[in-house]
Design an enzyme around this catalytic site. Structure first.
Site, PDB file in Angstrom:
ATOM      1  N   LYS A  78      17.795 -62.363  42.955  1.00 31.07           N
ATOM      2  CA  LYS A  78      17.473 -61.030  42.437  1.00 31.07           C
ATOM      3  C   LYS A  78      16.762 -60.250  43.541  1.00 31.07           C
ATOM      4  O   LYS A  78      15.979 -60.825  44.316  1.00 31.07           O
ATOM      5  CB  LYS A  78      16.555 -61.185  41.214  1.00 31.07           C
ATOM      6  CG  LYS A  78      16.289 -59.889  40.449  1.00 31.07           C
ATOM      7  CD  LYS A  78      15.479 -60.168  39.181  1.00 31.07           C
ATOM      8  CE  LYS A  78      15.172 -58.907  38.380  1.00 31.07           C
ATOM      9  NZ  LYS A  78      14.427 -59.209  37.140  1.00 31.07           N
ATOM     10  N   SER A 153      16.213 -57.081  32.871  1.00 30.69           N
ATOM     11  CA  SER A 153      16.441 -56.466  34.156  1.00 30.69           C
ATOM     12  C   SER A 153      17.238 -57.297  35.143  1.00 30.69           C
ATOM     13  O   SER A 153      17.798 -56.762  36.096  1.00 30.69           O
ATOM     14  CB  SER A 153      15.091 -56.121  34.789  1.00 30.69           C
ATOM     15  OG  SER A 153      14.383 -57.298  35.134  1.00 30.69           O
ATOM     16  N   SER A 177      13.650 -60.597  30.840  1.00 27.92           N
ATOM     17  CA  SER A 177      14.578 -60.154  31.881  1.00 27.92           C
ATOM     18  C   SER A 177      15.518 -61.208  32.436  1.00 27.92           C
ATOM     19  O   SER A 177      16.478 -60.878  33.122  1.00 27.92           O
ATOM     20  CB  SER A 177      13.796 -59.528  33.044  1.00 27.92           C
ATOM     21  OG  SER A 177      13.409 -58.215  32.709  1.00 27.92           O
TER      22      SER A 177
END
Lengths: 483, 477
Positions: A78, A153, A177
């Protein structure tokens, strides 16, 4: 079957058995990226040449017998995890050009284990969002239906694994997330106990809630990755110094006598019928494997969402203050003086959702409001934690839906922040409690979109959670997306 | 109207730990800009602080030396504000649970003991520095100082004059120096203070409105700023005005303070518990371990000097106000020198030379043994007091054995009575008028004659012997 479709542990084993090389595994993943990335848009940065060079180097290491535990397995991170000399943007204009001078601890550990970094994947800006639509760069699509969001997210982390563009990835989870996008994209995602994985090098959203975890193709992959990233880090004071078991070895599939609590608050208004039915069917599958489940109540959980938005926004308002245009990242071109430099840079550099959270958080911490908001939220947090502690006196794990609905349409919730916040309703209380929780697919709705189930465990009891998920996984028939 | 001044001080002291407060960078002064920092102390995204245990040790030590209660369960908090020298845009400090609380320092004001309350001592990180000159319109940031550990020592509003405040600051400085909590190098900014001052009509119970003074970079500047401020406030009140609560900036060059911000503009720092750090839990054992490391403090040492060495209170105070000075004194006495002459030399000529050269007591280049030997040479009559001053200058320039220096500089005193008598007789023969003056009761004449003998001996004759022989001869004449 193409190589890219294999799971990470299969790749690991085949490389170890010299059936394939890391280079082949990497080339296959890169070819897949070339084939589907136009549709999925999960990557912010693809490191094609670097990944191939790294794979070749690891192949050489393997030949000379010095290979790490995950030698040669390609993966994605990420874009809020620091990678030395490699863009780490948090999907924000504010950090569009930021190359950290150091590696996050998880980056360091995965590189030591011999993994190959394919690239950095998309996310909601600074991890604030539930659909990956707040990214400054691109909107990642759900591989099961590219008109739908992948969740957020860590939408890029989930989508790249679901679309076979990486064998596994890491995400970060502050209020859901990792787990909510895992649910929406039909992959396995785990948020470990707060303090079990180092946060050093994770660009902070809300320090007391953030936790890094794997997004994987199956539970075994998840356990395998967690084995590598969990553990005490002297660079993170909140990382706990306890020895973790071998999570992969804990996957016996035996859940006889496992006591499951099913909190009724998670099956009320707002939870779709499909989701509720699939979760209950999964519970019956677990019962068939020897587990027992009982309806129970977590009465204070309904206050988790407001407490979460107070605490996380307050911490974010402080954590994101360093992005001021002075030292790195974006700086506004025109400004009159120092204050104006700050104002222009932050006005232009942050997106609307980030600004909203900074304002909420600043307000909650302001003199005269602190007691009513921040302090109150912390008190609620303690009460919710007590709620969980009490529940775990009776139950080994708790089972809930992971998301109230399957993937929603792109643009469907962007105009209504409160509706978007409700997407985290099933996951936030776990962060408030600091607990470990896994999400795995447990079925598909009428239009073929994945439905996720969440299994929540006691603090630092990832092994039980993983094994419960492993046992359930065997009873589920998974469907790959058709891209 | 007559006013009473009320002063409270906030003193920031840099701790003398080996490394910084939250990272492994060395805690050293200076260096090329941005070479003494790392991703952690420059607050790079994703980095986390890890508290240096030595910082807690040092702060507890300072707390014990100032009679504070040590907080068993403490925490750190974020103080949020934007400034380019603060790379995280928050300072990690302590808000409601400081490490040390409710202490006091005893000060000696004209022989009278006063107890000044210490409200709290907390730990925090220092910020960097901005450099505004030399770059045209640009300002440059140097982050070397980021993460240098500080303690902030907040006093109660117990001080009643700038002079009392000065004595308090000196006393505090010597405590920090004695305990080796801080190196207290003023010119490197190891000690800085903010001043809070108000005045009230004599006899009034409640405090007047206070003003805070920032940018006070030395004790001397602090005293000047306080003197200026009490006068400014008195003038306002005398004219029937009202003192506004505000923060003022002291300009030491111009000798004035100017308003910086009013109460209305006071910043809201939005303190909240630092989520990246765990609570500071201090056990009784830990506190006792540290208590054992606290050396003899200035007050005790002062008492020892008065009782054991019969030094005057004043001498004892001056000597002990610098640990290095007192250590030097003790060492010289241990070498066999008598306490009072050592004290005289240290407080007199040696202090003067240090001041002139802008040096600190720790910078004395020669050894206590060498000073003791120099004093022994005076007592034996080998050198005169005035010659000793020349030896001292030489010892500052190029430290060496005083005996060798006496020889090298030809300063040995002539104490041979026969030789001096010859000179005395010669001088008397040439100055009959002076003999007559002396006989007529003009004491000045003796001084003149002594001077003449000294001149002939090129300053080397022992003055006591000259005196004795001259008097004998004059009485006989």
């Amino acid at each position: 079957m193409d190589i890219y479709q294999l799971t990470a542990h299969e790749i690991r084993d085949m490389i170890k058995e010299k059936k394939i090389s890391s280079k082949e595994a990497t080339q296959s993943a890169l070819a897949r990226i070339h084939a589907v990335e136009d549709k999925v848009e999960s990557y912010v940065t693809v490191l094609e040449e670097e990944a191939l060079a790294q794979a070749e180097a690891i192949d050489a290491n393997i030949a000379s017998g010095e290979a790490g535990a995950l030698a040669g397995v390609p993966m994605a991170l990420k874009d809020n995890m620091c990678t030395k000399g490699i863009l780490t943007t948090c999907s924000s204009k504010m950090l569009y050009n930021f190359k950290p001078p150091y590696n996050a601890t998880v980056t360091e550990k995965l590189l030591e284990a011999g993994t190959v970094l394919l690239g950095k994947v998309n996310m909601d800006e600074f991890a604030m969002g539930s659909s990956t639509e707040t990214s400054h760069f691109k909107k990642t699509k759900n591989p099961y239906d590219i008109t739908k969001v992948p969740g957020g997210s860590s939408g890029g982390s989930a989508a790249c694994v679901a679309a076979d563009e990486a064998y596994f990835s890491l995400g970060s989870d502050t209020g859901g997330s990792i787990r909510q996008p895992a649910s929406l994209c039909g992959c396995v995602g785990m948020k470990p106990t707060y303090g079990s994985v180092s946060r050093y090098g994770l660009i902070a959203f809300a320090s007391s809630l953030d936790q890094i975890g794997p997004l994987a193709k199956d539970v075994t992959d998840c356990a395998m990755v967690l084995n590598q990233i969990a553990g005490h880090d002297p660079k993170d004071s909140t990382s706990v110094n306890i020895q973790h078991p071998d999570f992969e070895k804990a996957l016996t599939g035996d859940i006889k006598g496992l006591k499951i609590g099913v909190p009724k608050e998670y099956f009320g208004a707002g939870i779709s019928g499909d989701v509720s039915a699939a979760v209950h069917a999964a519970l019956d599958n677990m019962k068939a494997e020897g587990a027992q489940y009982t309806d129970m109540s977590l009465p204070l959980n309904e206050y988790a969402l407001p407490a979460y938005y107070m605490i996380s926004s307050a911490e974010a308002s402080s954590n994101l203050a360093r992005f001021d245009g002075v030292k790195y990242g974006f700086r506004a071109e025109k400004f009159d003086d120092l204050i104006d430099l700050y104002c222009q840079t932050r006005s232009e550099g942050f997106g609307a959702e980030v600004k909203r959270r900074i304002m909420i958080g600043t307000y909650a911490l302001s003199s005269g409001y602190y007691d009513a908001y921040y302090k109150k939220a912390q008190q609620v947090r303690t009460m919710i934690m007590n709620d969980f502690t009490k529940a775990f006196e009776t139950y080994d794990v708790l089972v809930t839906p992971a998301s109230p609905t399957t993937a929603f349409g792109i643009g469907e919730k962007t105009s209504d922040p409160l509706q978007m916040y409700m997407a985290d309703i099933c996951t936030v209380s776990v962060n408030i409690g600091g607990l470990p929780a896994i999400v795995i697919p447990c079925g598909y709705d009428a239009s073929g979109l994945p439905i996720g189930i969440q299994i929540i465990g006691k603090p630092f009891d990832e092994a039980t959670v993983l094994n419960a998920a492993f046992a359930l996984e065997k009873t589920i028939t998974k469907v790959k997306p058709n891209l | 109207m007559k006013y009473e001044t009320v002063i409270g001080l906030e003193v920031h002291a840099e701790l003398a730990t080996k490394t910084k407060i939250f990272c492994g960078c060395k805690n050293e002064f200076g260096g090329e800009p941005n070479t003494r920092c790392c991703p952690v102390c420059t607050g790079m995204p994703g980095t986390l602080p890890v508290l240096n245990k030595a910082v807690v040790d040092y702060a507890i030590k300072a707390g014990l030396a100032t009679n504070c209660t040590i907080t068993k369960y403490g925490k750190q908090d974020r103080k949020n504000y934007f400034y380019p020298d603060l790379p995280k845009a928050y300072q990690i400090s302590q808000f409601d649970l400081p490490l040390c609380q409710n202490g006091y320092v005893e000060i000696d004001v004209n022989g009278e003991k006063r107890r000044i309350g210490i409200t709290r001592i907390h730990i925090e990180e220092d910020a960097g520095k901005l450099i505004h000159d030399d770059y045209g319109n640009e300002s440059m940031a140097d982050y070397n100082r980021c993460g240098v550990p500080l303690i902030e020592i907040v006093s109660e509003p117990d001080l009643r004059s700038p002079e009392e405040a000065r004595i308090y600051l000196e006393t505090l400085k010597s405590i920090l120096e004695y305990t080796e909590v801080s190196d207290c190098k003023m010119q490197e900014g190891s000690l800085r203070c903010d001043v809070n001052l108000s005045i009230r009509p004599v006899g009034q119970e409640e405090f007047g409105t206070r003003c805070e003074m920032k940018n006070v970079n030395s004790f001397r500047a602090a005293v000047r700023a306080m003197e200026y401020e009490q006068k400014r406030q008195a003038e306002i009140l005398d004219e029937g005005g009202v003192v506004e609560q505000e923060t003022r900036r002291w300009d030491d060059v111009r000798g004035v303070s100017t308003p910086m911000r009013s109460k209305e503009d006071a910043q809201d720092y939005r303190y909240f518990p630092e989520p990246d750090l765990v609570p500071i839990v201090v056990s009784d054992e830990w506190v006792e371990e540290i208590r054992k490391t606290i050396p003899e403090l200035p007050e005790e040492r002062k008492a020892r000097y008065v009782n054991e060495y019969s030094l005057p209170e004043y001498d004892a105070f001056i000597l002990t106000s610098s640990k290095k000075m007192a250590d030097f004194f003790d060492a010289a006495v241990k070498e066999g020198a008598k306490p009072k002459p050592v004290s005289n030399w240290l407080m007199g000529d040696i202090s003067k030379i240090l001041n002139d050269k802008e040096l600190e007591p720790g910078d004395i280049p020669f050894t206590p043994a060498q000073l003791a030997k120099m004093i022994a040479l005076i007592e034996k009559g080998t050198i005169s007091n005035s010659a000793a001053k020349k030896v001292l200058d030489a010892m500052f320039a190029q430290p060496d054995d005083p005996e060798k220096l006496v020889e090298k500089l030809g300063l040995a005193q002539v104490s041979d009575e026969g030789a001096i008598l010859e000179m005395v007789n010669g001088v008397l023969a040439q100055n009959p008028q002076s003999i007559a003056d002396y006989k007529a009761g003009k004491d000045k004449a003796l001084g003149f004659l002594v001077g003449q003998v000294m001149r002939i001996s090129k300053g080397k004759a022992n003055p006591q012997i000259i005196n004795k022989l001259l008097k004998d001869a004059l009485d006989k004449a």
